[in-house]
Write an enzyme that holds these catalytic residues in place. Sequence first.
Site, PDB file in Angstrom:
ATOM      1  N   THR A  27     -63.449  66.549  82.049  1.00 35.80           N
ATOM      2  CA  THR A  27     -63.929  66.165  83.376  1.00 35.80           C
ATOM      3  C   THR A  27     -63.787  67.367  84.307  1.00 35.80           C
ATOM      4  OG1 THR A  27     -63.442  63.835  83.107  1.00 35.80           O
ATOM      5  CG2 THR A  27     -63.452  64.659  85.353  1.00 35.80           C
ATOM      6  N   GLN A 101     -71.058  62.557  76.075  1.00 37.86           N
ATOM      7  CA  GLN A 101     -70.032  61.522  75.984  1.00 37.86           C
ATOM      8  C   GLN A 101     -70.352  60.366  76.929  1.00 37.86           C
ATOM      9  OE1 GLN A 101     -65.945  61.551  77.453  1.00 37.86           O
ATOM     10  NE2 GLN A 101     -65.245  61.474  75.346  1.00 37.86           N
ATOM     11  N   HIS A 183     -67.027  56.956  74.191  1.00 33.70           N
ATOM     12  CA  HIS A 183     -65.649  57.165  74.642  1.00 33.70           C
ATOM     13  C   HIS A 183     -64.898  55.838  74.574  1.00 33.70           C
ATOM     14  CE1 HIS A 183     -62.224  58.575  76.695  1.00 33.70           C
ATOM     15  NE2 HIS A 183     -62.774  59.195  77.733  1.00 33.70           N
ATOM     16  N   ASN A 186     -58.283  56.902  75.853  1.00 32.56           N
ATOM     17  CA  ASN A 186     -57.680  57.270  77.140  1.00 32.56           C
ATOM     18  C   ASN A 186     -57.674  56.184  78.208  1.00 32.56           C
ATOM     19  OD1 ASN A 186     -57.153  59.691  75.955  1.00 32.56           O
ATOM     20  ND2 ASN A 186     -58.924  60.749  76.813  1.00 32.56           N
ATOM     21  N   TYR A 188     -59.831  53.896  79.114  1.00 32.17           N
ATOM     22  CA  TYR A 188     -61.057  53.458  79.795  1.00 32.17           C
ATOM     23  C   TYR A 188     -61.568  52.156  79.157  1.00 32.17           C
ATOM     24  CZ  TYR A 188     -60.366  57.826  82.140  1.00 32.17           C
ATOM     25  OH  TYR A 188     -59.789  58.825  82.886  1.00 32.17           O
ATOM     26  N   ARG A 235     -64.790  58.304  69.968  1.00 36.14           N
ATOM     27  CA  ARG A 235     -63.491  58.899  70.309  1.00 36.14           C
ATOM     28  C   ARG A 235     -62.452  57.818  70.558  1.00 36.14           C
ATOM     29  NH1 ARG A 235     -61.003  63.060  74.770  1.00 36.14           N
ATOM     30  NH2 ARG A 235     -60.526  64.666  73.257  1.00 36.14           N
ATOM     31  N   ASN A 243     -53.439  56.129  81.606  1.00 36.70           N
ATOM     32  CA  ASN A 243     -54.075  54.987  82.268  1.00 36.70           C
ATOM     33  C   ASN A 243     -53.450  53.654  81.852  1.00 36.70           C
ATOM     34  OD1 ASN A 243     -55.918  56.324  83.977  1.00 36.70           O
ATOM     35  ND2 ASN A 243     -57.396  56.562  82.302  1.00 36.70           N
ATOM     36  N   GLY A 324     -59.822  71.931  74.428  1.00 38.90           N
ATOM     37  CA  GLY A 324     -60.163  71.638  75.813  1.00 38.90           C
ATOM     38  C   GLY A 324     -59.857  72.799  76.726  1.00 38.90           C
ATOM     39  N   ARG A 325     -58.584  72.901  77.137  1.00 36.88           N
ATOM     40  CA  ARG A 325     -58.203  73.938  78.111  1.00 36.88           C
ATOM     41  C   ARG A 325     -58.577  75.336  77.651  1.00 36.88           C
ATOM     42  NH1 ARG A 325     -53.332  71.247  81.060  1.00 36.88           N
ATOM     43  NH2 ARG A 325     -54.072  69.153  80.687  1.00 36.88           N
TER      44      ARG A 325
HETATM   45  C1  PHB Z   1     -60.090  62.299  83.824  1.00 38.93           C
HETATM   46  O1  PHB Z   1     -61.069  62.403  84.557  1.00 38.93           O
HETATM   47  O2  PHB Z   1     -58.932  62.464  84.226  1.00 38.93           O
HETATM   48  C2  PHB Z   1     -60.303  61.970  82.427  1.00 38.93           C
HETATM   49  C3  PHB Z   1     -61.558  61.615  81.999  1.00 38.93           C
HETATM   50  C4  PHB Z   1     -61.770  61.274  80.690  1.00 38.93           C
HETATM   51  C5  PHB Z   1     -60.704  61.295  79.824  1.00 38.93           C
HETATM   52  C6  PHB Z   1     -59.454  61.656  80.242  1.00 38.93           C
HETATM   53  C7  PHB Z   1     -59.249  61.993  81.542  1.00 38.93           C
HETATM   54  O3  PHB Z   1     -60.892  60.952  78.559  1.00 38.93           O
END
Ligand code: PHB
Length: 365
Positions: A27, A101, A183, A186, A188, A235, A243, A324-325
């Site tokens: 994100t 995604q 997705h 995490n 959601y 995923r 969350n 990611g990072r």
């Molecule tokens: C976020 O926006 O913090 C975020 C979005 C999607 C994810 C994890 C974190 O899978």
Amino acid sequence: MPLDHLFSPMPLGAITLDNRIIMAPLTRSRAGQPGDVPTSLNAEYYAQRASAGLIITEATQVSRQGQGYAWTPGIYTDAQEKGWKQVVEAVHAKGGKIALQLWHVGRISHHLLQANLQAPVGPSPIQAKNSFSFVIQPDGTPSNQPCDMPRAISSAEISGLIDDYVRSALRAQRAGFDLVEIHAANGYLLNQFLSPNSNQRTDQYGGNPENRARLLLEIVDAIALTIGANRIGVRLSPGGVFNDMDDPESEAMALYLAKELTLRGIAYLHIAEPDWAGGQPLSAEFRRDLRLAFPGRLIYCGGYTAEKAEAVIVAGIADAIAFGRLFLANPDLPERFLGNSHLNAPDQETFYGGGSKGYTDYPSL
Ligand code: PHB
């Protein structure tokens, strides 16, 4: 250490990747306003990272109801589809591959983001604790706000929800995406359905694990009918606590889903490891069990180095690794891995929102 496996091509559903170094969904909260429309800046950012074997885009809401943070992109309007087309074309022009995604945040939202200031939807009216949505206040100030108490989505609304995913997958296909990723991680919406701490429904979408998994599998089936199972990734985040997820049986759920998804012949299964958000690391035993339950393409994501990625692929535990990072800060990450070169450090301050600073200005070698 040689990285031969990381740099070997890999068939993935309908496509073939040049390497097994995948850009993880991130994100970045820089969609064009108004309308949450991908821009030429977003296209430049993704195109800079086209040497990934596959780019998985940032989470992208399938409907306005599915939005939990201001400035994240959508895939439910013509303008958004057109914006994404420009992103895909820029990535393809550089020889890259890209998956969109598909995201619905469920209860991780706030009435200020919803039509007519309604409550967000979730499986059950259970509020996510210590979880935040990002909103623009009526006076124009952006701020993180505790997620609202959701209202339970009705059984009658579920077919419309599935349609939102199907329509979004069709838009993704028209925009030229190679694959879509559903997705279900995490915390959601789809993860909320999987987990008994957020799903206490008494209809066919709640109760036993098969019922809690039903919505995700119905979405997979509906999208498969439309664009093909070989263009779908899923995923999951077993063990995840982000969350307000708390599911003592999430590993068993992941193994059940792995078997069901194998039967459906999806392109890949993608595991977001729990430790990024403070969860306990996945056990070696679970990784072995998942490998057995899912003989298809398995991608793991979470704090890997090139060496660790190569080692898990050699061991047969994973087929590819998402970064990611590292990808955020190193647009030419594969080249850097290959040359064992210096890696730029990611700047936390510019992760979310803003313009090109901390987005398209990380230097390539
Ligand atoms: C976020 O926006 O913090 C975020 C979005 C999607 C994810 C994890 C974190 O899978």
